[in-house]
Design a protein around this motif. Structure first.
Motif, PDB file in Angstrom:
ATOM      1  N   LEU A   1       0.999  -1.375   0.063  1.00 23.93           N
ATOM      2  CA  LEU A   1      -0.083  -0.014  -0.041  1.00 23.93           C
ATOM      3  C   LEU A   1       0.936   1.148   0.058  1.00 23.93           C
ATOM      4  O   LEU A   1       1.774   1.240   0.853  1.00 23.93           O
ATOM      5  N   VAL A   2       0.680   2.143  -0.728  1.00 28.52           N
ATOM      6  CA  VAL A   2       1.405   3.401  -0.967  1.00 28.52           C
ATOM      7  C   VAL A   2       0.915   4.194   0.099  1.00 28.52           C
ATOM      8  O   VAL A   2      -0.220   4.058   0.471  1.00 28.52           O
ATOM      9  N   ASP A   3       1.585   5.368   0.237  1.00 22.79           N
ATOM     10  CA  ASP A   3       1.199   6.467   1.158  1.00 22.79           C
ATOM     11  C   ASP A   3       0.138   7.308   0.648  1.00 22.79           C
ATOM     12  O   ASP A   3      -0.208   7.300  -0.667  1.00 22.79           O
ATOM     13  N   GLU A   4      -0.828   7.626   1.445  1.00 19.75           N
ATOM     14  CA  GLU A   4      -2.292   8.267   1.098  1.00 19.75           C
ATOM     15  C   GLU A   4      -2.081   9.315  -0.046  1.00 19.75           C
ATOM     16  O   GLU A   4      -2.733   9.245  -0.891  1.00 19.75           O
ATOM     17  N   PRO A   5      -1.210  10.386  -0.298  1.00 20.84           N
ATOM     18  CA  PRO A   5      -1.052  11.159  -1.097  1.00 20.84           C
ATOM     19  C   PRO A   5      -0.975  10.535  -2.711  1.00 20.84           C
ATOM     20  O   PRO A   5      -1.527  11.076  -3.600  1.00 20.84           O
ATOM     21  N   TYR A   6      -0.557   9.310  -2.655  1.00 18.08           N
ATOM     22  CA  TYR A   6      -0.305   8.691  -4.182  1.00 18.08           C
ATOM     23  C   TYR A   6      -1.433   7.860  -4.362  1.00 18.08           C
ATOM     24  O   TYR A   6      -1.225   7.103  -5.500  1.00 18.08           O
ATOM     25  N   ARG A   7      -2.200   7.559  -3.728  1.00 14.82           N
ATOM     26  CA  ARG A   7      -3.347   6.608  -3.968  1.00 14.82           C
ATOM     27  C   ARG A   7      -4.344   7.287  -4.828  1.00 14.82           C
ATOM     28  O   ARG A   7      -4.732   8.282  -4.834  1.00 14.82           O
ATOM     29  N   THR A   8      -4.790   6.216  -5.684  1.00 17.56           N
ATOM     30  CA  THR A   8      -5.843   6.719  -6.838  1.00 17.56           C
ATOM     31  C   THR A   8      -7.021   5.570  -6.553  1.00 17.56           C
ATOM     32  O   THR A   8      -6.775   4.706  -6.026  1.00 17.56           O
TER      33      THR A   8
ATOM     34  N   TYR B   1       9.414   4.290  -4.357  1.00 17.49           N
ATOM     35  CA  TYR B   1       8.954   5.496  -5.006  1.00 17.49           C
ATOM     36  C   TYR B   1       7.953   6.419  -4.064  1.00 17.49           C
ATOM     37  O   TYR B   1       7.908   7.635  -3.875  1.00 17.49           O
ATOM     38  N   TYR B   2       6.867   5.606  -3.576  1.00 19.34           N
ATOM     39  CA  TYR B   2       5.643   6.099  -3.120  1.00 19.34           C
ATOM     40  C   TYR B   2       5.418   5.875  -1.624  1.00 19.34           C
ATOM     41  O   TYR B   2       4.376   5.710  -1.076  1.00 19.34           O
ATOM     42  N   ILE B   3       6.491   5.234  -0.879  1.00 24.53           N
ATOM     43  CA  ILE B   3       6.185   4.694   0.499  1.00 24.53           C
ATOM     44  C   ILE B   3       7.353   5.278   1.415  1.00 24.53           C
ATOM     45  O   ILE B   3       8.450   4.731   1.405  1.00 24.53           O
ATOM     46  N   ALA B   4       7.255   6.400   1.762  1.00 17.40           N
ATOM     47  CA  ALA B   4       8.270   7.145   2.578  1.00 17.40           C
ATOM     48  C   ALA B   4       8.958   6.641   3.837  1.00 17.40           C
ATOM     49  O   ALA B   4      10.257   6.595   3.894  1.00 17.40           O
ATOM     50  N   ASN B   5       8.226   5.704   4.423  1.00 14.03           N
ATOM     51  CA  ASN B   5       8.949   4.999   5.795  1.00 14.03           C
ATOM     52  C   ASN B   5       9.362   3.663   5.497  1.00 14.03           C
ATOM     53  O   ASN B   5       9.686   2.703   6.288  1.00 14.03           O
ATOM     54  N   LEU B   6       9.469   3.261   4.175  1.00 19.25           N
ATOM     55  CA  LEU B   6       9.927   2.009   3.778  1.00 19.25           C
ATOM     56  C   LEU B   6      11.413   2.208   3.002  1.00 19.25           C
ATOM     57  O   LEU B   6      11.407   2.954   2.005  1.00 19.25           O
ATOM     58  N   HIS B   7      12.361   1.682   3.386  1.00 20.56           N
ATOM     59  CA  HIS B   7      13.808   1.804   2.559  1.00 20.56           C
ATOM     60  C   HIS B   7      14.542   0.494   2.301  1.00 20.56           C
ATOM     61  O   HIS B   7      14.480  -0.433   3.032  1.00 20.56           O
TER      62      HIS B   7
END
Length: 142
Positions: free
Chosen positions: A36-43, A72-78
Motif C-alpha cells: 500500500l502506497v502513502d495516502e497522497p499517492y493513492r488513486t 517511490y511512494y512509501i516514505a517510511n520503507l527503505h
C-alpha cells in the motif's frame, strides 16, 4: 491493472515451485510484493507499489524478505528493510541460481509487459504516461 492481476494469479499457481526452490541454498529467491502506497499517492485505480524483495526465510505460508530497492511512494520503507509477509501478497517471483539465461528471459518478459503500462499509481483520463522499469543490482566483486 489486469496484467498485475494475471501475474499475481500465475505466481500463486506456481507457488509450490518457489517453496521447493528455497530448500536449495544455491538458489536466490526474489519476490515482488504489492504494498500500500502513502495516502497522497493513492488513486481509485491503483493504491499499490510493486517492489522486489530477496527472500531470507520461507515457512508456514509466510516469508521474511529484504527490500532490494528504494520505493517511490512509501516514505517510511527503505532499501534493506526486512519484514515478514504472507505469501499471498506475492505478485511475481523469480529464482536466480546462477543461470543467466533464466534471468535474461524473465527480464525480457517484464520489459514486454511494461509496454502496457502508462503509470504505476494511476493517471488522469486523456493523459498519456510513460513507465520505465529500473533494475538495481549489487556490484560484481572479483
Amino acid at each position: 491493472t489486469s496484467e498485475t492481476k494475471r501475474m499475481k494469479a500465475l505466481a500463486a499457481e506456481r507457488m509450490e515451485f518457489l517453496f521447493r526452490a528455497f530448500s536449495d541454498k544455491n538458489n536466490h529467491l526474489l519476490v515482488k510484493l504489492g504494498l500500500l502506497v502513502d495516502e497522497p499517492y493513492r488513486t481509485d485505480s491503483n493504491d499499490r507499489e510493486h517492489i522486489w524483495f530477496e527472500v531470507t526465510d520461507l515457512k508456514d505460508g509466510h516469508l521474511t524478505a529484504k527490500l532490494t530497492q528504494e520505493p517511490y511512494y512509501i516514505a517510511n520503507l527503505h532499501e534493506g528493510h526486512v519484514d515478514t509477509y504472507e505469501s499471498g501478497e506475492i505478485t511475481d517471483w523469480l529464482i536466480f541460481n546462477g543461470d543467466l539465461q533464466e534471468l535474461s528471459d524473465r527480464l525480457d518478459a517484464v520489459k514486454s509487459a511494461a509496454k502496457g503500462y502508462q503509470s504505476f499509481s494511476g493517471i488522469s483520463d486523456g493523459v498519456q504516461g510513460n513507465v520505465r522499469f529500473i533494475y538495481k543490482t549489487a556490484a560484481i566483486e572479483k
